[in-house]
Scaffold this motif. Structure first.
Motif, PDB file in Angstrom:
ATOM      1  N   VAL A 264     -18.201 -20.540 -11.877  1.00 55.26           N
ATOM      2  CA  VAL A 264     -17.540 -21.761 -12.453  1.00 55.26           C
ATOM      3  C   VAL A 264     -17.925 -22.978 -11.535  1.00 55.26           C
ATOM      4  CG1 VAL A 264     -15.531 -22.996 -13.041  1.00 55.26           C
ATOM      5  CG2 VAL A 264     -15.716 -20.605 -13.439  1.00 55.26           C
ATOM      6  N   THR A 292     -17.011 -27.038 -20.656  1.00 52.37           N
ATOM      7  CA  THR A 292     -15.840 -26.016 -21.304  1.00 52.37           C
ATOM      8  C   THR A 292     -16.222 -24.761 -20.550  1.00 52.37           C
ATOM      9  OG1 THR A 292     -15.251 -27.521 -23.287  1.00 52.37           O
ATOM     10  CG2 THR A 292     -14.432 -25.218 -23.152  1.00 52.37           C
ATOM     11  N   ASP A 294     -14.439 -20.766 -20.327  1.00 45.24           N
ATOM     12  CA  ASP A 294     -13.455 -19.490 -20.986  1.00 45.24           C
ATOM     13  C   ASP A 294     -12.989 -18.892 -19.381  1.00 45.24           C
ATOM     14  OD1 ASP A 294     -11.850 -17.465 -21.587  1.00 45.24           O
ATOM     15  OD2 ASP A 294     -12.898 -17.420 -23.572  1.00 45.24           O
ATOM     16  N   MET A 295     -11.783 -19.055 -19.022  1.00 42.63           N
ATOM     17  CA  MET A 295     -11.400 -18.374 -17.907  1.00 42.63           C
ATOM     18  C   MET A 295     -10.264 -17.462 -18.058  1.00 42.63           C
ATOM     19  SD  MET A 295     -11.564 -21.537 -14.885  1.00 42.63           S
ATOM     20  CE  MET A 295     -11.424 -20.532 -13.502  1.00 42.63           C
ATOM     21  N   SER A 299      -7.754 -15.731 -15.026  1.00 40.72           N
ATOM     22  CA  SER A 299      -7.071 -16.613 -14.914  1.00 40.72           C
ATOM     23  C   SER A 299      -6.280 -17.057 -13.852  1.00 40.72           C
ATOM     24  CB  SER A 299      -5.757 -16.358 -16.261  1.00 40.72           C
ATOM     25  OG  SER A 299      -5.395 -15.432 -15.960  1.00 40.72           O
ATOM     26  N   PHE A 302      -7.902 -20.312 -12.503  1.00 39.11           N
ATOM     27  CA  PHE A 302      -7.992 -21.551 -13.297  1.00 39.11           C
ATOM     28  C   PHE A 302      -7.442 -22.767 -12.567  1.00 39.11           C
ATOM     29  CE2 PHE A 302      -3.624 -21.517 -15.481  1.00 39.11           C
ATOM     30  CZ  PHE A 302      -3.434 -22.810 -15.625  1.00 39.11           C
ATOM     31  N   VAL A 318     -10.539 -25.924 -19.817  1.00 42.22           N
ATOM     32  CA  VAL A 318     -10.587 -24.641 -19.311  1.00 42.22           C
ATOM     33  C   VAL A 318      -9.610 -23.951 -20.453  1.00 42.22           C
ATOM     34  CG1 VAL A 318      -9.564 -22.651 -17.972  1.00 42.22           C
ATOM     35  CG2 VAL A 318     -10.274 -24.900 -16.909  1.00 42.22           C
ATOM     36  N   ARG A 352      -5.023 -23.773 -23.572  1.00 42.76           N
ATOM     37  CA  ARG A 352      -6.070 -24.467 -22.853  1.00 42.76           C
ATOM     38  C   ARG A 352      -5.568 -25.513 -22.014  1.00 42.76           C
ATOM     39  NH1 ARG A 352      -6.952 -29.613 -24.560  1.00 42.76           N
ATOM     40  NH2 ARG A 352      -5.861 -30.116 -26.592  1.00 42.76           N
TER      41      ARG A 352
END
Length: 447
Positions: A264, A292, A294-295, A299, A302, A318, A352
């Motif tokens: 990331v 954008t 996706d974590m 998580s 994030f 995120v 998100r």
């Protein structure tokens, strides 16, 4: 610069349980020593394991029970979510009446999916009216069988069942839907195999079937690699200060999915090198945004990205992190609320958060007794003087030396001469967490 970081919490606690369930004596090298791992270790001692902590190089020795526990008892989990979710299935595989309890914060975290799964295997389990701790298991041993599990709230329910499965009387097959944080399941499976379990796992990215056959864990030695979640703060600090950070012990063979956080950071413009036994991140200039990501599988990191996102040149979104609302705090709203207090626009949805770039103003950070909130915003403090933490001591949950380590690595950087003031006085203890301590930490420019 090289940054030596403490061991992985995820590996330490899983390895402690596996060693406690094994036949013989295991040695865990370089374990994490923090509130959560000490709580987990003490809980296993109450369940009958023999654990020594004075080994060479800080190693812990674990004399295994060789089966499920026996005799019953009252088991204190403190703030450790892994203790509350991994230890009841272990207890259910043994005999006796076991009551698990913890802090007020841990009591608020859901346990009903785990209790329902254990009941599906024939265990007698009772919960508090709210569906959390205290949880009581009346154990007479447990059979396996086939069980369906919703994995969308937390992967820890599945990990807890998998860890205990070799101790059951018959094979256990778990059919899981909506699984979040899959890398933590891969970590669980890898460690189970290291301790001798016969386990097969699905290869799908999210859903699948897992089968574990009865057997006995065997004692072994394990060197615990540095914590990849903790490393995210130092890698992010390198990205925002233009410095280079190398973390030895985290390389291509890492068991931890959270090392993917550096991918990331690549999207923000940082230079990343993942070698065989180390990972290096170098900041190359202003952070790039406008993407954008996706974590959901990483998580726990994030918040690290969201906290530094105001420094980017375009918004960062995120997604896939809805389950983070059920952690130590509602992490999505906790991050968004703090960013707004700093004058930053943050928009949220069920799973998100979108963070817009902006000028960060000085303001107190509400940590919500959440170690990851405190650590993530400490990184932003390297570029935004005047941030204060209302509970810097909460980092003891996973990294008691965090503030000292960050100050040592970055406070003297000539471009960002900020100083992290150490906690000055103890705060009032939480009755549910009496070992906590700490006071306000400030970031400020040197005179």
């Amino acid at each position: 610069m090289k940054v030596e970081l403490p061991g992985s919490k995820s590996i330490t606690n899983r390895a402690l349980l596996l060693a406690a369930a094994a036949d013989g004596h295991s040695t865990l090298h370089a374990p994490l020593v923090s509130d959560d791992t000490v709580a987990f270790r003490d809980a296993l001692t109450a369940l009958g394991a023999r654990i020594t902590t004075d080994g060479q190089d800080g190693a812990w020795g674990v004399g295994g029970i060789g089966r499920g526990p026996a005799g019953g008892g009252h088991i204190r989990c403190a703030d450790a979510g892994t203790a509350a979710r991994f230890l009841p299935p272990f207890a259910a595989a043994g005999t006796g009446r076991y009551t698990f309890d913890g802090s007020a914060q841990l009591r608020a975290r859901p346990l009903r999916p785990l209790a329902d799964a254990l009941r599906g295997l024939g265990a007698k389990v009772t919960l508090a009216p709210g569906g959390g701790l205290p949880l009581t298991v009346d154990a007479t041993g447990t059979d396996g069988g086939e069980l369906s599990l919703d994995g969308s709230l937390s992967s820890q329910y599945l990990s807890g069942l998998l860890l205990a499965a070799p101790l059951l009387r018959t094979p256990l097959t778990l059919r899981v839907t909506g699984l979040v944080s899959r890398p933590y399941i891969d970590l669980t499976l890898a460690l189970m195999r290291h301790f001798g379990a016969d386990v097969t796992g699905a290869t799908e990215d999210t859903d699948g079937t897992f089968t574990v056959r009865p057997g006995r864990y065997r004692a072994t030695a394990l060197h615990i690699e540095p914590d990849a979640s903790t490393a995210s703060y130092f890698f992010a600090a390198a990205a925002v200060t233009g410095r280079t950070v190398t973390v030895p012990g985290l390389g291509r063979g890492s068991l931890q999915g959270d090392l993917r956080f550096v991918d990331v950071l690549r999207r923000t413009g940082a230079r990343v090198d993942i070698a065989e036994h180390a990972t290096t991140v170098t900041g190359t200039g202003p952070l790039r945004g406008g993407f954008t990501v996706d974590m959901g599988e990483i998580s726990d990191t994030f918040m690290t990205l969201a906290a530094i996102a105001p420094l980017a040149d375009a918004p960062v979104t995120v997604r896939g992190i809805g389950h983070a609302r059920l952690k130590e705090s509602d992490r999505i709203e906790a991050v968004a609320g703090n960013l707004r207090a700093l004058g930053i626009t943050a928009e949220t949805g069920p799973d998100r958060i979108t963070v817009h770039p902006g000028r960060v103003r000085a303001a107190p950070i509400a940590c919500h007794r959440d170690h990851r909130i405190a650590m993530a915003f400490s990184v932003l403090g390297l570029r935004a003087p005047g941030l204060t933490l209302d509970d810097p001591g909460c980092v003891t949950k996973t990294f008691p030396g965090f503030h000292t380590a960050l100050r040592r690595c970055f406070a003297e950087h000539p471009a960002y001469p900020h100083e992290f003031t150490a906690p000055a006085a103890p705060r009032a203890a939480d009755p549910g967490h009496p070992e906590e301590h700490g006071a306000r930490t400030t970031t400020q420019r040197k005179a």
